[in-house]
Design a protein around this motif. Structure first.
Motif, PDB file in Angstrom:
ATOM      1  N   VAL A 182       0.845  -1.188   0.000  1.00  0.00           N
ATOM      2  CA  VAL A 182       0.000   0.000   0.000  1.00  0.00           C
ATOM      3  C   VAL A 182       0.882   1.240   0.000  1.00  0.00           C
ATOM      4  O   VAL A 182       1.844   1.321   0.772  1.00  0.00           O
ATOM      5  CB  VAL A 182      -0.928   0.009   1.240  1.00  0.00           C
ATOM      6  N   LEU A 183       0.558   2.194  -0.864  1.00  0.00           N
ATOM      7  CA  LEU A 183       1.274   3.463  -0.924  1.00  0.00           C
ATOM      8  C   LEU A 183       0.303   4.575  -0.532  1.00  0.00           C
ATOM      9  O   LEU A 183      -0.661   4.837  -1.253  1.00  0.00           O
ATOM     10  CB  LEU A 183       1.815   3.717  -2.328  1.00  0.00           C
ATOM     11  N   PRO A 184       0.531   5.236   0.625  1.00  0.00           N
ATOM     12  CA  PRO A 184      -0.334   6.357   1.010  1.00  0.00           C
ATOM     13  C   PRO A 184       0.025   7.612   0.222  1.00  0.00           C
ATOM     14  O   PRO A 184       1.196   7.875  -0.040  1.00  0.00           O
ATOM     15  CB  PRO A 184      -0.042   6.543   2.500  1.00  0.00           C
ATOM     16  N   VAL A 185      -0.983   8.366  -0.167  1.00  0.00           N
ATOM     17  CA  VAL A 185      -0.799   9.608  -0.913  1.00  0.00           C
ATOM     18  C   VAL A 185      -1.706  10.657  -0.280  1.00  0.00           C
ATOM     19  O   VAL A 185      -2.923  10.481  -0.228  1.00  0.00           O
ATOM     20  CB  VAL A 185      -1.157   9.423  -2.406  1.00  0.00           C
ATOM     21  N   LYS A 186      -1.107  11.747   0.213  1.00  0.00           N
ATOM     22  CA  LYS A 186      -1.875  12.823   0.842  1.00  0.00           C
ATOM     23  C   LYS A 186      -1.907  14.039  -0.064  1.00  0.00           C
ATOM     24  O   LYS A 186      -0.924  14.361  -0.709  1.00  0.00           O
ATOM     25  CB  LYS A 186      -1.222  13.268   2.151  1.00  0.00           C
ATOM     26  N   LEU A 187      -3.050  14.704  -0.053  1.00  0.00           N
ATOM     27  CA  LEU A 187      -3.090  16.037  -0.635  1.00  0.00           C
ATOM     28  C   LEU A 187      -2.328  16.947   0.314  1.00  0.00           C
ATOM     29  O   LEU A 187      -2.381  16.774   1.541  1.00  0.00           O
ATOM     30  CB  LEU A 187      -4.528  16.519  -0.776  1.00  0.00           C
ATOM     31  N   LEU A 188      -1.618  17.903  -0.217  1.00  0.00           N
ATOM     32  CA  LEU A 188      -0.790  18.748   0.631  1.00  0.00           C
ATOM     33  C   LEU A 188      -1.590  19.564   1.633  1.00  0.00           C
ATOM     34  O   LEU A 188      -1.073  19.956   2.670  1.00  0.00           O
ATOM     35  CB  LEU A 188       0.093  19.662  -0.224  1.00  0.00           C
ATOM     36  N   ASP A 189      -2.862  19.802   1.353  1.00  0.00           N
ATOM     37  CA  ASP A 189      -3.669  20.530   2.336  1.00  0.00           C
ATOM     38  C   ASP A 189      -4.111  19.630   3.486  1.00  0.00           C
ATOM     39  O   ASP A 189      -4.714  20.094   4.442  1.00  0.00           O
ATOM     40  CB  ASP A 189      -4.880  21.197   1.676  1.00  0.00           C
ATOM     41  N   GLY A 190      -3.776  18.335   3.391  1.00  0.00           N
ATOM     42  CA  GLY A 190      -4.063  17.399   4.471  1.00  0.00           C
ATOM     43  C   GLY A 190      -5.517  16.994   4.602  1.00  0.00           C
ATOM     44  O   GLY A 190      -5.889  16.296   5.542  1.00  0.00           O
ATOM     45  N   GLN A 191      -6.360  17.400   3.668  1.00  0.00           N
ATOM     46  CA  GLN A 191      -7.792  17.126   3.783  1.00  0.00           C
ATOM     47  C   GLN A 191      -8.214  15.790   3.188  1.00  0.00           C
ATOM     48  O   GLN A 191      -9.310  15.332   3.430  1.00  0.00           O
ATOM     49  CB  GLN A 191      -8.596  18.256   3.117  1.00  0.00           C
ATOM     50  N   ARG A 192      -7.356  15.187   2.394  1.00  0.00           N
ATOM     51  CA  ARG A 192      -7.745  13.937   1.754  1.00  0.00           C
ATOM     52  C   ARG A 192      -6.553  12.998   1.689  1.00  0.00           C
ATOM     53  O   ARG A 192      -5.443  13.408   1.360  1.00  0.00           O
ATOM     54  CB  ARG A 192      -8.255  14.214   0.349  1.00  0.00           C
ATOM     55  N   LEU A 193      -6.793  11.754   2.010  1.00  0.00           N
ATOM     56  CA  LEU A 193      -5.773  10.721   1.965  1.00  0.00           C
ATOM     57  C   LEU A 193      -6.279   9.596   1.074  1.00  0.00           C
ATOM     58  O   LEU A 193      -7.404   9.117   1.248  1.00  0.00           O
ATOM     59  CB  LEU A 193      -5.503  10.180   3.370  1.00  0.00           C
ATOM     60  N   ILE A 194      -5.466   9.222   0.101  1.00  0.00           N
ATOM     61  CA  ILE A 194      -5.800   8.055  -0.704  1.00  0.00           C
ATOM     62  C   ILE A 194      -4.696   7.029  -0.494  1.00  0.00           C
ATOM     63  O   ILE A 194      -3.614   7.343   0.024  1.00  0.00           O
ATOM     64  CB  ILE A 194      -5.976   8.370  -2.205  1.00  0.00           C
ATOM     65  N   ALA A 195      -4.968   5.814  -0.869  1.00  0.00           N
ATOM     66  CA  ALA A 195      -3.975   4.751  -0.837  1.00  0.00           C
ATOM     67  C   ALA A 195      -4.086   3.985  -2.140  1.00  0.00           C
ATOM     68  O   ALA A 195      -5.192   3.633  -2.570  1.00  0.00           O
ATOM     69  CB  ALA A 195      -4.219   3.815   0.345  1.00  0.00           C
TER      70      ALA A 195
END
Length: 164
Positions: free
Chosen positions: A45-58
């Protein structure tokens, strides 16, 4: 973060897989795929965050043992039967990085993300991710109901499911 249309995503994954393994595979949209009981699979699993911290996808990748070994042999130039566990794990982590980059580079605004480090997870942890996230898209390549590669993009509701 808007993802590219699923057909375009499949066409992005196919050359990425050929780069990793030296073999062509076709990816098709499918339902979210759970780990298979009784089979040795690698789940990364690779976590990916939006820089504003409001959304996290994997971006999650499942590789069966044969496919993981094939990538490791190709990646490290080793003949069949000579793959050690460290090389196998490195190959699985790199596979997730490369396949996830195919997803990310097709996003509407790829400059607004922070990419984490890939993490190999147990079947239980993967199922925990599935139950605490929303699967947005799943693509699979499978030959003869084995030799399975699955890529799923999740919207993650609880970041703790991505922590080891």
């Amino acid at each position: 973060m808007s993802l590219i249309p699923i057909q375009n995503l499949a066409s992005q994954l196919e050359p990425a897989w050929a780069f990793l393994s030296g073999h062509e595979r076709h990816f098709e949209p499918t339902e979210v795929q759970p780990p298979r009981a009784g089979e040795r699979e690698h789940r990364v699993v690779l976590p990916v965050k939006l820089l504003d911290g409001q959304r996290l996808i994997a971006v999650a990748v499942i590789l069966d043992q044969d496919q993981a070994e094939a990538v490791a042999r190709f990646m490290f130039g080793q003949p069949e039967g000579e793959i050690n566990e460290a090389d196998l794990q490195d190959a699985c982590l790199e596979t997730c990085n490369v396949l996830a980059s195919s997803v990310i580079k097709g996003c509407e605004n790829p400059n607004v993300i922070d990419i984490g480090l890939p993490l190999e997870v147990s079947a239980e942890k993967y199922l925990d991710l599935q139950s605490h996230a929303i699967a947005r898209v799943t693509l699979m390549s499978e030959i003869d109901q084995e030799h399975r590669i699955v890529v799923t993009v999740f919207d993650v509701n609880d970041q703790s499911v991505l922590e080891s």
